[in-house]
Design an enzyme around this catalytic site. Structure first.
Site, PDB file in Angstrom:
ATOM      1  CB  THR A  32      -0.943   0.046   1.231  1.00  0.00           C
ATOM      2  OG1 THR A  32      -0.185   0.395   2.397  1.00  0.00           O
ATOM      3  CG2 THR A  32      -1.658  -1.277   1.452  1.00  0.00           C
ATOM      4  CG  ASP A  56      -3.662   9.512   3.333  1.00  0.00           C
ATOM      5  OD1 ASP A  56      -3.347   9.404   4.535  1.00  0.00           O
ATOM      6  OD2 ASP A  56      -3.669  10.605   2.739  1.00  0.00           O
ATOM      7  CG  ASN A  83       7.279   1.711   6.704  1.00  0.00           C
ATOM      8  OD1 ASN A  83       8.381   1.839   7.218  1.00  0.00           O
ATOM      9  ND2 ASN A  83       6.964   2.294   5.542  1.00  0.00           N
ATOM     10  CB  SER A 134       8.931   2.867  17.629  1.00  0.00           C
ATOM     11  OG  SER A 134       9.342   3.866  18.536  1.00  0.00           O
ATOM     12  CE1 TYR A 148       9.442  10.332  13.723  1.00  0.00           C
ATOM     13  CE2 TYR A 148      11.598  10.278  14.781  1.00  0.00           C
ATOM     14  CZ  TYR A 148      10.668   9.715  13.931  1.00  0.00           C
ATOM     15  OH  TYR A 148      10.951   8.528  13.288  1.00  0.00           O
ATOM     16  CE  LYS A 152       8.069   7.067  14.257  1.00  0.00           C
ATOM     17  NZ  LYS A 152       7.322   6.129  13.387  1.00  0.00           N
ATOM     18  CB  THR A 183      14.933   5.906   4.047  1.00  0.00           C
ATOM     19  OG1 THR A 183      14.718   6.791   5.169  1.00  0.00           O
ATOM     20  CG2 THR A 183      15.264   4.510   4.567  1.00  0.00           C
TER      21      THR A 183
HETATM   22  P1  NAP Z   1      10.670   7.365   3.802  1.00  0.00           P
HETATM   23  O1  NAP Z   1      11.481   6.696   2.773  1.00  0.00           O
HETATM   24  O2  NAP Z   1      10.512   8.837   3.701  1.00  0.00           O
HETATM   25  O3  NAP Z   1       9.235   6.672   3.853  1.00  0.00           O
HETATM   26  C1  NAP Z   1       8.156   7.226   4.538  1.00  0.00           C
HETATM   27  C2  NAP Z   1       6.911   6.531   4.030  1.00  0.00           C
HETATM   28  O4  NAP Z   1       5.761   6.967   4.788  1.00  0.00           O
HETATM   29  C3  NAP Z   1       6.628   6.838   2.565  1.00  0.00           C
HETATM   30  O5  NAP Z   1       6.260   5.655   1.914  1.00  0.00           O
HETATM   31  C4  NAP Z   1       5.450   7.797   2.656  1.00  0.00           C
HETATM   32  O6  NAP Z   1       4.604   7.741   1.532  1.00  0.00           O
HETATM   33  C5  NAP Z   1       4.731   7.210   3.852  1.00  0.00           C
HETATM   34  N1  NAP Z   1       3.684   8.091   4.331  1.00  0.00           N
HETATM   35  C6  NAP Z   1       3.779   9.356   4.810  1.00  0.00           C
HETATM   36  N2  NAP Z   1       2.550   9.833   5.094  1.00  0.00           N
HETATM   37  C7  NAP Z   1       1.671   8.846   4.801  1.00  0.00           C
HETATM   38  C8  NAP Z   1       0.255   8.721   4.881  1.00  0.00           C
HETATM   39  N3  NAP Z   1      -0.551   9.724   5.305  1.00  0.00           N
HETATM   40  N4  NAP Z   1      -0.328   7.544   4.508  1.00  0.00           N
HETATM   41  C9  NAP Z   1       0.438   6.535   4.060  1.00  0.00           C
HETATM   42  N5  NAP Z   1       1.774   6.605   3.918  1.00  0.00           N
HETATM   43  C10 NAP Z   1       2.372   7.750   4.302  1.00  0.00           C
HETATM   44  O7  NAP Z   1      11.276   7.119   5.261  1.00  0.00           O
HETATM   45  P2  NAP Z   1      11.595   5.744   6.036  1.00  0.00           P
HETATM   46  O8  NAP Z   1      12.870   5.938   6.698  1.00  0.00           O
HETATM   47  O9  NAP Z   1      11.411   4.577   5.158  1.00  0.00           O
HETATM   48  O10 NAP Z   1      10.452   5.784   7.162  1.00  0.00           O
HETATM   49  C11 NAP Z   1       9.641   4.662   7.439  1.00  0.00           C
HETATM   50  C12 NAP Z   1       9.360   4.605   8.930  1.00  0.00           C
HETATM   51  O11 NAP Z   1      10.583   4.383   9.632  1.00  0.00           O
HETATM   52  C13 NAP Z   1       8.742   5.872   9.522  1.00  0.00           C
HETATM   53  O12 NAP Z   1       7.713   5.510  10.429  1.00  0.00           O
HETATM   54  C14 NAP Z   1       9.908   6.520  10.271  1.00  0.00           C
HETATM   55  O13 NAP Z   1       9.477   7.296  11.364  1.00  0.00           O
HETATM   56  C15 NAP Z   1      10.671   5.280  10.717  1.00  0.00           C
HETATM   57  N6  NAP Z   1      12.089   5.523  11.039  1.00  0.00           N
HETATM   58  C16 NAP Z   1      12.992   5.781  10.059  1.00  0.00           C
HETATM   59  C17 NAP Z   1      14.326   5.991  10.397  1.00  0.00           C
HETATM   60  C18 NAP Z   1      15.370   6.266   9.368  1.00  0.00           C
HETATM   61  O14 NAP Z   1      16.475   6.692   9.735  1.00  0.00           O
HETATM   62  N7  NAP Z   1      15.133   6.028   8.102  1.00  0.00           N
HETATM   63  C19 NAP Z   1      14.717   5.952  11.735  1.00  0.00           C
HETATM   64  C20 NAP Z   1      13.776   5.700  12.711  1.00  0.00           C
HETATM   65  C21 NAP Z   1      12.461   5.472  12.349  1.00  0.00           C
HETATM   66  P3  NAP Z   1       4.504   8.912   0.412  1.00  0.00           P
HETATM   67  O15 NAP Z   1       5.448   8.506  -0.669  1.00  0.00           O
HETATM   68  O16 NAP Z   1       3.076   8.861  -0.027  1.00  0.00           O
HETATM   69  O17 NAP Z   1       4.872  10.203   1.075  1.00  0.00           O
END
Ligand code: NAP
Length: 279
Positions: A32, A56, A83, A134, A148, A152, A183
């Protein structure tokens, strides 16, 4: 055993990496994203085992449709991965409600509603799993990251309670707490407060600077994070808390040390609070 997964936020980053890995190993997947355009190539490569649907997490009804697709196309749901999420930088005084509330709508309320929509299906499957993203920021708070952190921390508390409710039903919850992974997170998924207040110059700008200098240079490899997540989902006894990467581990250990030292230092004073006589 082949599992059926539902993953939110599969357009990029950890969600995309996990979706690719799940599909590649032959599991069934409801992928999704807010826009299904980003999922087309995944569906084309795995026409028998991957379906896509727009989700969404803030839009009422989307999650129910995704769960119905899993049940209709694959006969049930074994693993939900919450996620989707994004971050916000700014001191608590700097952030405005219209800036930080949308993040709570996604990170907290979106996760809650997606989970509630999936629970009836998950409860039908012995050994089902809920994986909630988280963060190291869900373990310990830090200046400039308070909103943030709060979102979390909400995920952590909700997940711990959910784990207790679901344990007797055979469903496990895994709280994934990544450190920095490479990412789009520090790029398009990190909003900053529009207002800066000079009084916070000693603490908060460092967070903004971190984002500017580390975007695209994070040490964490998303493919390796996903390998750990898969191993946890497959485990007979999955961990409730799963810090991923050395930074997340350091945060967890420091939090435990500080927490223990804090409560020990005030123990005698703070526990002397019951009535002198018990009824
Ligand atoms: P990312 O590549 O920016 O991915 C974020 C994802 O969330 C995208 O697919 C985005 O979709 C989606 N999203 C945002 N708003 C949404 C909504 N209203 N409905 C559905 N999808 C939505 O970043 P990521 O690092 O993979 O993040 C994934 C998770 O990991 C997040 O929860 C983040 O807090 C957590 N996290 C990441 C890190 C890190 O360093 N990367 C560290 C700790 C935690 P769109 O394309 O539609 O915007």
């Amino acid at each position: 055993m082949v599992k059926t997964w539902l993953i939110t936020g599969c357009s990029s980053g950890l969600g995309r990496e996990l979706a690719e890995a799940v599909a590649a190993r032959g599991d069934r997947l409801v992928a999704t994203a807010r826009s299904t355009d980003s999922l087309q190539s995944l569906c084309e490569r795995y026409p028998e085992t991957v379906r896509s649907v727009a989700l969404d997490v803030t839009r009422a009804g989307d999650a129910a449709k995704a769960v119905a697709l899993a049940e209709g196309a694959f006969g049930g749901l074994d693993v939900l991965v919450n996620n989707a999420g994004f971050g916000f930088i700014g001191a608590i005084e700097e952030g405005q409600p219209d800036e930080y509330r949308p993040m709570f709508e996604v990170n907290v309320f979106g996760l809650i509603e997606t989970t509630r929509a999936a629970l009836p299906a998950l409860r039908k499957r012995a050994g089902a799993r809920i994986v909630n993203l988280s963060s190291g920021a869900g373990i310990a708070g830090s200046a400039g990251f308070g909103f943030y952190n709060a979102s979390k921390f909400a995920v952590e508390g909700l997940s711990e309670a959910l784990a207790e409710e679901l344990r007797p039903l055979g469903v496990s919850v895994i709280i994934v707490e990544p450190g920095p992974f490479r990412t789009a997170f520090l790029g398009r998924s990190m909003i900053a407060a529009g207002r800066e207040i000079a009084a916070y110059a000693e603490t908060v700008p460092a967070r903004r600077h971190y984002r500017e200098t580390n975007n695209g240079r994070q040490a964490g490899d998303p493919a390796k994070a996903v390998a750990v997540m898969l191993q946890a989902v497959d485990a007979e006894h999955p961990p409730l808390h799963l810090p991923i990467g050395p930074r997340a581990h350091a945060i967890a250990e420091q939090k435990l040390d500080c927490f223990r030292a804090d409560i020990a230092a005030w123990r005698d004073i703070s526990i002397a609070t019951d009535f002198d006589t018990h009824n």
